[in-house]
Design an enzyme around this catalytic site. Sequence first.
Site, PDB file in Angstrom:
ATOM      1  N   LYS A   1      -0.889   1.844   4.568  1.00  0.00           N
ATOM      2  CA  LYS A   1       0.184   2.849   4.625  1.00  0.00           C
ATOM      3  C   LYS A   1       0.845   3.039   3.260  1.00  0.00           C
ATOM      4  CE  LYS A   1       3.461   1.858   7.606  1.00  0.00           C
ATOM      5  NZ  LYS A   1       3.527   0.659   7.201  1.00  0.00           N
TER       6      LYS A   1
ATOM      7  N   ARG B   1       9.862   0.697   0.297  1.00  0.00           N
ATOM      8  CA  ARG B   1      10.772  -0.438   0.455  1.00  0.00           C
ATOM      9  C   ARG B   1      10.421  -1.560  -0.509  1.00  0.00           C
ATOM     10  NH1 ARG B   1       9.703  -1.902   6.454  1.00  0.00           N
ATOM     11  NH2 ARG B   1       7.637  -1.345   5.703  1.00  0.00           N
TER      12      ARG B   1
END
Length: 558
Positions: free
Chosen positions: A73, A96
């Site tokens: 991802k 993140r």
Amino acid sequence: MAHKSDIEIARAAQKRPIQEIGAKLGIGSDHLLPYGHDKAKVSQEFIDSVADRPDGKLILVTAINPTPAGEGKTTTTVGLGDGLNAIGKKAAICIREASLGPCFGMKGGAAGGGYAQVVPMEEMNLHFTGDFHAITSAHNLLAAMIDNHIYWGNALGIDERRVMWRRVLDMNDRALRDVVTSLGGVANGFPRQTGFDITVASEVMAILCLSKNLADLEARLGDIIVAYTRERAPIYCRDIGAAGAMTVLLKDAMQPNLVQTLENNPAFVHGGPFANIAHGCNSLIATQTALKLADYVVTEAGFGADLGAEKFMNIKCRKGGLAPSVVVVVATVRAMKMNGGVAKADLGAENVDAVKAGCPNLGRHIENVKGFGVPVVVAINHFVTDTDAEVQAVMDYVAGHGSEAILCKHWAEGSAGVIEFATRVAEIADAGIANFAPLYDDDLGLFEKIETIAKRIYRADEVLADKKIRDQLRAWEEAGYGNLPVCMAKTQYSFSTDPNLRGAPTGHSVPVREVRLSAGAGFVVVICGEIMTMPGLPSKPAAMTIGLNDAGEIEGLF
């Protein structure tokens, strides 16, 4: 081309000084706080100065339920960002920060892979700019101040049995899940049972990732409910007097971090709640800033779309006024085969029937994401073992679900491997066909919100919650918290709460074990099944193979 490891590729990267990367987005060097030569924080002053600009297009990257085969991802997020820049678009990515827990546990790092990576990879996976340490310190300062208040006479009348604030550590450490503190006599305070969560599950992490600025951060920290009195009246962080000092500890952590991809394109890396036990998205301030500076912003949400994308839509977009223009669902042929019942050791052999048998997991995610009113494109993250027939099987399946799947070779080729994909994603984003709406309204009851997600996203028949949990939810509604969204904590490996139930199961139930009110972050955490807010290390942790080589370089992060 000889196959290089991710870390070898990252080490050979031709990085540009971070001031050059900032200049691509119009950020002057006076507004960059450099951490070395290749990473910097962006000043709040600059962020405020661009607040009135129009937003670019927001592209969310999510995935099928993770399998041991790997989905990629983050790799796809980075590849798409580089691809958009390669076709002449002004694009930035938002991901993140990595937790030390999975870094030393299962994963060994989280900065993309192959020729679609964010650098400096080693620093990003380790201490980076110290944000997680600051969050850990702020969280535990509050814990210390609560115990200290009780020790010095307990003027607020805290019921020691009802202290809700646990401690945190950015490490997988199952021994700390359930502990007794203050043993050893009068001088050490009053013994009580408590426990540790991993830092990424901290409400302080969630608050940092949802706050607009330092003033908003301090107000939200003050709103944290830390304990209750014997009469069940809430005690807030501001009652303890900790919010100001916590804000001071978080002053620098609140500023987004700017780094670069291997192709020298801008990447914001900020915040890092897990998606299985927290809300799974990078910080709102980084995403909103990127949208002011770039025409396209590619961001990701953790784990499968049943967790990360659901929380992105129902929590992050709701809180931040965001609306994605297009959603990318990442899938691999290998993962389809695993969902179709093939063992990991046998994934190399062609098996079109297993691919077809595993596709319903992908189909379910496509349907769910479309339920939010946004168009979906499937990125087939290419592995060298994939055969043409297997790839075609996925494409045909996705076409049958009214979406399109495009083969992506960014891992091996960088942006050159995703030109078709980037072009198509930009076309769909520009078409303005998204009609985004969250899944439920603010004024729906808390238990009904849980049921909505369980039935519409997980396709469960029912939610199992005993009277104590339902009464707790009702009490929070009466106290004025009924309009909050819910943040589901459940296994990432399945639509159900059983991690071994692959594919697209129906007819299952969602057992709710515990609910926690995060009044500062602004959501209710719903803990389902056996999920733990403090993970454990596997039998052979990645830490066993991480070390320095003779040249003083880090090995084992990947």
